[in-house]
Design an enzyme around this catalytic site. Sequence first.
Site, mmCIF file in Angstrom:
data_model
loop_
_atom_site.group_PDB
_atom_site.id
_atom_site.type_symbol
_atom_site.label_atom_id
_atom_site.label_comp_id
_atom_site.label_asym_id
_atom_site.label_seq_id
_atom_site.Cartn_x
_atom_site.Cartn_y
_atom_site.Cartn_z
ATOM 1 N N GLY A 249 0.783 -1.235 0.000
ATOM 2 C CA GLY A 249 0.000 0.000 0.000
ATOM 3 C C GLY A 249 0.810 1.276 0.000
ATOM 4 N N GLY A 293 3.627 -3.565 -3.923
ATOM 5 C CA GLY A 293 3.357 -3.855 -5.335
ATOM 6 C C GLY A 293 3.650 -2.612 -6.161
ATOM 7 N N CYS A 362 -13.819 3.200 -28.633
ATOM 8 C CA CYS A 362 -15.111 3.840 -28.900
ATOM 9 C C CYS A 362 -15.816 4.068 -27.585
ATOM 10 C CB CYS A 362 -15.944 2.959 -29.815
ATOM 11 S SG CYS A 362 -15.228 2.871 -31.430
ATOM 12 N N TYR A 391 -0.073 -1.667 -12.193
ATOM 13 C CA TYR A 391 -1.514 -1.649 -12.487
ATOM 14 C C TYR A 391 -1.854 -1.021 -13.842
ATOM 15 C CZ TYR A 391 -1.540 -2.787 -7.522
ATOM 16 O OH TYR A 391 -1.292 -3.395 -6.308
HETATM 17 N N1 LLP Z 1 -1.240 -7.091 -0.585
HETATM 18 C C1 LLP Z 1 -2.541 -7.250 -0.794
HETATM 19 C C2 LLP Z 1 -3.266 -8.266 -0.060
HETATM 20 C C3 LLP Z 1 -3.198 -6.450 -1.723
HETATM 21 O O1 LLP Z 1 -4.503 -6.606 -1.919
HETATM 22 C C4 LLP Z 1 -2.477 -5.480 -2.458
HETATM 23 C C5 LLP Z 1 -3.132 -4.635 -3.460
HETATM 24 C C6 LLP Z 1 -1.099 -5.364 -2.211
HETATM 25 C C7 LLP Z 1 -0.508 -6.176 -1.257
HETATM 26 C C8 LLP Z 1 -0.236 -4.378 -2.933
HETATM 27 O O2 LLP Z 1 -0.595 -3.069 -2.713
HETATM 28 P P1 LLP Z 1 0.307 -1.882 -3.334
HETATM 29 O O3 LLP Z 1 1.650 -1.930 -2.630
HETATM 30 O O4 LLP Z 1 0.440 -2.147 -4.764
HETATM 31 O O5 LLP Z 1 -0.459 -0.655 -3.041
HETATM 32 N N2 LLP Z 1 -5.727 -1.449 -9.150
HETATM 33 C C9 LLP Z 1 -5.546 -0.457 -8.111
HETATM 34 C C10 LLP Z 1 -4.779 -0.989 -6.925
HETATM 35 C C11 LLP Z 1 -5.411 -2.209 -6.300
HETATM 36 C C12 LLP Z 1 -4.601 -2.744 -5.157
HETATM 37 C C13 LLP Z 1 -5.075 -4.115 -4.810
HETATM 38 N N3 LLP Z 1 -4.339 -4.744 -3.757
HETATM 39 C C14 LLP Z 1 -4.862 0.756 -8.740
HETATM 40 O O6 LLP Z 1 -4.578 0.735 -9.922
HETATM 41 O O7 LLP Z 1 -4.619 1.733 -8.055
#
Ligand code: LLP
Length: 432
Positions: A249, A293, A362, A391
């Site tokens: 996150g 991530g 479109c 993403y």
């Molecule tokens: N761990 C779990 C259990 C998660 O659900 C997620 C992200 C992460 C780690 C990694 O989070 P990060 O470090 O990437 O913030 N599609 C959305 C983001 C969805 C995140 C889903 N879970 C976007 O494009 O902003």
Amino acid sequence: MFVSENLGVNEKGHLTIGGMDSVELAKEFGTPLYVMDEDLIRKHAKAYKNSIDKFYGGNGLVCYASKAFCCKEMCRVMKDEGIGLDVVSIGEMYTALKAGADFDKVCFHGNNKTDEELEYAVDLKVGRIIVDNIYELERLERIAGEKGVKVGIMFRIKPGIDAHTHDFVKTGQIDSKFGFALETGEAMEAVKKAIECKNIELKGLHCHIGSQIFDIAPFIEAAEVMLKFIADIKKDTGYEISDLNLGGGFGIMYTEKDDPVPYENYMEKVSVAVKESCEKLGIKLPYILIEPGRSMAGPAGVTLYTCGGVKEIPNIRTYISIDGGMTDNPRYALYKSEYDALVANKADKSKDTKVTIAGKCCESGDLIGEGMPIQTAVPGDIIAVCATGAYNYSMSSNYNRIPKPAVVFVKNGEARIAVKRETLDDIIRNDI
Ligand code: LLP
């Protein structure tokens, strides 16, 4: 000023990515094109890994959340850096398998894993399956029993923390489809049930409060809530939880408005809080897992497009049309996410106009952004959208039967294809 440290301008006035000329990359590989800077990815991996070593005595594991950007080459880079993987589907597991991942360093997530996925994970000896609900626990106990193995699990817990981010990417609050609530007692019930399971080893607890978060405070709060629960479990059952997974996150810079925290600071601050809490609560220090991530992959990526036309609507707006759009980057359409863009072949010029970048679908909502400051563009210019490493490719689609772009990794002045551009035959591959 650029949003990512790996971007620059060369003597031709072209945008460079990891030292390579983006205009040349567009010429060589075509557009749209995802470019990933491998050195920057590795730098992030090292920063997270070192922070656990430095501030927490190495008693933990970084698992890259592969949903941010998953392909075999990324899994290989992560393995090489000693980083585990967070996977959320059989497709991500298969990719990891084909890349030679160490499955004892894999966490398998998902709020509705199928039996097929659970069996696959058990067969691959995934180190930690993050169990989301009681039905899944029961199914996993049965599947592990049938296979005659004991499976390591963690429970996904909703710590009840409000992370200040977009509603769609918030996950830690009670009204969430993910995990067990603490308040209602369902989490404790599940723990007691897991302890009784013959084929399950309850290793730990997991929480993930949301994404694109800039504050460290909610992470600390979440850690404290989870540790308190670990202490409650010990008191109620005598069972000692060994692992604590704090999820991902951590926010990145998309535009100048964003002010991310240096990656090391998360573990530095969280380690102090965890150590204090454990001492207060009389529990042993947990093995800590984190799952970045976006922050691992996001800043390392740039998407290159070719401008096909410019539509100036007097007193309203100017559209720049690109040869990609929501099919390779749906994040503006979904979340109104903001990006920094520039004309890659005029990167040394000042941004003298504001435009709406429109994709080729479109669909009126097929935009990369509105009111985006950029250099004046003409057809044939290369448009670069920055910080698209997370993403974007992973959320891309074939809407309008548009083939997905290639992904190129750059490193040491060389570019190599990590994912081939889809062909027209790929588009009809499964059509009968
Ligand atoms: N761990 C779990 C259990 C998660 O659900 C997620 C992200 C992460 C780690 C990694 O989070 P990060 O470090 O990437 O913030 N599609 C959305 C983001 C969805 C995140 C889903 N879970 C976007 O494009 O902003």
